[in-house]
Scaffold this active site. Sequence first.
Site, PDB file in Angstrom:
ATOM      1  N   ASP A 103       4.515  -1.040   0.694  1.00 53.44           N
ATOM      2  CA  ASP A 103       5.295  -0.562  -0.449  1.00 53.44           C
ATOM      3  C   ASP A 103       5.686   0.893  -0.204  1.00 53.44           C
ATOM      4  O   ASP A 103       4.922   1.812  -0.501  1.00 53.44           O
ATOM      5  CB  ASP A 103       4.462  -0.710  -1.721  1.00 53.44           C
ATOM      6  CG  ASP A 103       5.334  -0.693  -2.962  1.00 53.44           C
ATOM      7  OD1 ASP A 103       6.550  -0.469  -2.842  1.00 53.44           O
ATOM      8  OD2 ASP A 103       4.792  -0.919  -4.067  1.00 53.44           O
ATOM      9  N   ILE A 104       6.878   1.092   0.359  1.00 53.12           N
ATOM     10  CA  ILE A 104       7.299   2.437   0.743  1.00 53.12           C
ATOM     11  C   ILE A 104       8.473   2.941  -0.099  1.00 53.12           C
ATOM     12  O   ILE A 104       8.696   4.125  -0.213  1.00 53.12           O
ATOM     13  CB  ILE A 104       7.663   2.525   2.244  1.00 53.12           C
ATOM     14  CG1 ILE A 104       8.899   1.667   2.586  1.00 53.12           C
ATOM     15  CG2 ILE A 104       6.470   2.108   3.121  1.00 53.12           C
ATOM     16  CD1 ILE A 104       9.453   1.900   3.979  1.00 53.12           C
ATOM     17  N   LYS A 105       9.258   2.031  -0.643  1.00 57.06           N
ATOM     18  CA  LYS A 105      10.391   2.360  -1.532  1.00 57.06           C
ATOM     19  C   LYS A 105      11.277   3.477  -0.992  1.00 57.06           C
ATOM     20  O   LYS A 105      11.752   4.313  -1.758  1.00 57.06           O
ATOM     21  CB  LYS A 105       9.878   2.726  -2.928  1.00 57.06           C
ATOM     22  CG  LYS A 105       9.173   1.564  -3.648  1.00 57.06           C
ATOM     23  CD  LYS A 105       8.955   1.866  -5.124  1.00 57.06           C
ATOM     24  CE  LYS A 105       8.262   0.739  -5.868  1.00 57.06           C
ATOM     25  NZ  LYS A 105       6.833   0.588  -5.542  1.00 57.06           N
ATOM     26  N   ARG A 106      11.520   3.485   0.308  1.00 57.31           N
ATOM     27  CA  ARG A 106      12.387   4.520   0.864  1.00 57.31           C
ATOM     28  C   ARG A 106      13.851   4.215   0.557  1.00 57.31           C
ATOM     29  O   ARG A 106      14.240   3.052   0.392  1.00 57.31           O
ATOM     30  CB  ARG A 106      12.211   4.615   2.382  1.00 57.31           C
ATOM     31  CG  ARG A 106      10.787   4.905   2.867  1.00 57.31           C
ATOM     32  CD  ARG A 106      10.233   6.210   2.315  1.00 57.31           C
ATOM     33  NE  ARG A 106       9.063   6.653   3.040  1.00 57.31           N
ATOM     34  CZ  ARG A 106       7.827   6.706   2.535  1.00 57.31           C
ATOM     35  NH1 ARG A 106       7.570   6.351   1.294  1.00 57.31           N
ATOM     36  NH2 ARG A 106       6.822   7.156   3.283  1.00 57.31           N
TER      37      ARG A 106
END
Lengths: 314, 314
Positions: A103-106
């Site tokens: 879960d990095i949501k970049r």
Amino acid sequence: MGLVIDRLIDKIKEMNNPTVMGLDPRLEYIPNFIKEKYSTESEDYVYNIIMEYNKLLIDNVYDIIPAVKPQIAFYELYGIPGMKAFKDTCTYASKKGMIVIADIKRGDIGSTAKAYSNTYIGKVMIDGELKTMYDIDMTTVNPYFGIDGIKPFIDDVKGFDKGIFILVKTSNSSSGEIQDLKIENGKTIYEEVGTLVEKWGLDVIGKYGYSSIGAVVGATYPEQLRELRKLMPHIFFLIPGYGAQGGKAEDIALGFDENGLGGIVNASRSLMCAIKSDLWKDKYTEEEFYLAIREEALRMKEELTKSIELRKKA
Amino acid sequence: MGLVIDRLIDKIKEMNNPTVMGLDPRLEYIPNFIKEKYSTESEDYVYNIIMEYNKLLIDNVYDIIPAVKPQIAFYELYGIPGMKAFKDTCTYASKKGMIVIADIKRGDIGSTAKAYSNTYIGKVMIDGELKTMYDIDMTTVNPYFGIDGIKPFIDDVKGFDKGIFILVKTSNSSSGEIQDLKIENGKTIYEEVGTLVEKWGLDVIGKYGYSSIGAVVGATYPEQLRELRKLMPHIFFLIPGYGAQGGKAEDIALGFDENGLGGIVNASRSLMCAIKSDLWKDKYTEEEFYLAIREEALRMKEELTKSIELRKKA
């Protein structure tokens, strides 16, 4: 061996459990029976206690939960030792056969999004050699930049058989501030993004009719889950917000299709903090801790599958 | 000593240069005269060449450019050694007196956004001790989650005298796909976000009338720069997209006010790759490399200040 989305759905079906375990190793969650084993003076203290905690969680559920979702923020939080633990946690879970959803949501402009994508789901050129940096199967992406920020991830999804989940309707209480704004064509932003994701996903559809390009849709918004399931028939949902954030099993079922497929539900705090005694005082044994997680995992599986079964019949 | 936004503007005025140098150390940008010094066999090779490259860039301009903007993606790209270089680059630039703007563009639900904010601009509790993880003054934030994702950053802006730049209108070509959508009240998404940022910023206004809560507005959209300067009179702009991406000095000037203030312009590739000979073949000396960067930095300063001066008189 099929696309990553097929492998994920295969595992969900095999275990009859659409759950992904969040791995957010805040130090205050880590039981004293782990902390006591290591000297706080040691340079590796933070790395060691996070790793032992995560391994304990993984070891306890990898036979009943198909995937893990390490939230990178809670590793970045602890600097370099934290990032080492992130890397080794991904590898450990992967070796145990779990699907790893980072879960990095970049989200960024094209050239920068490419760097992020190459890092987490692609390969990186170092000294004339293409290297895999992390053992990650799927990751989350922010859509604010439009296709420029998504395209590099789609390239790596196709090139390396990986998956992504694009933020569509997030679980937090103020998600509507931007995402629910109505645009001129009568649609909301999340519907507009959802429509784009459905379109982007059509190129990478697996055997169950779902794409390796998925969407994040929060359990805390049941009406939107129902609506988006119709709007995005080929898009698999990563569904956060169950439990601690307030999302209920019957709400979540609205995101599933007539075959009982269509999403995977994240549980972070409800599993990590399954044991309810005072976390700080640590009035429990390692065995009690283990049992509490296992019990909560089985309870959640039961609750979710029952609601999804009811939904199939509806 | 005033707010961070005041210290930034003081430095811009003192140097008469509204430029921030991007530090995106892709390995292919790093000259051979640096790479040759280190053994590729060494574990510290990547860390060493990035650090020497960044120090060389910083040493060459810290007396004429007020700030640096390391783009964290290009450090994450190289794993743990990359992140070590990110940390030490922030510290090095900070010690040289430069304002450090970490380009991280994080955005998440409240509890996770808090972890990001604490990591990069706040403090982190490790073993009963509040620790500063990075020497960073300001950072960039993604608004897709609404106020939940911004609030933790605003708390740290206030608590630790830091600054943020919230993405409003990004410089990439597809930024309009989401950001230009018109909502029911006739405004676009970027105007709506801009209006929110102006509101959020009012609490932390410094001596020049600008807030420590700023906005990212791309140089590639001059009309929007002009419009947003009016809509957000208290909001300082971080302006990417100059040079390599196509933004011109006269376009950028539209983001400035009648005092010649209002923004700082990022230059990454145009400085890092100022030397135009074949980067791969490295047909230049260290001195030529140095001179090319210095020359480009002074050329850019001249070009920007001239356009901003013209704009003041307009």
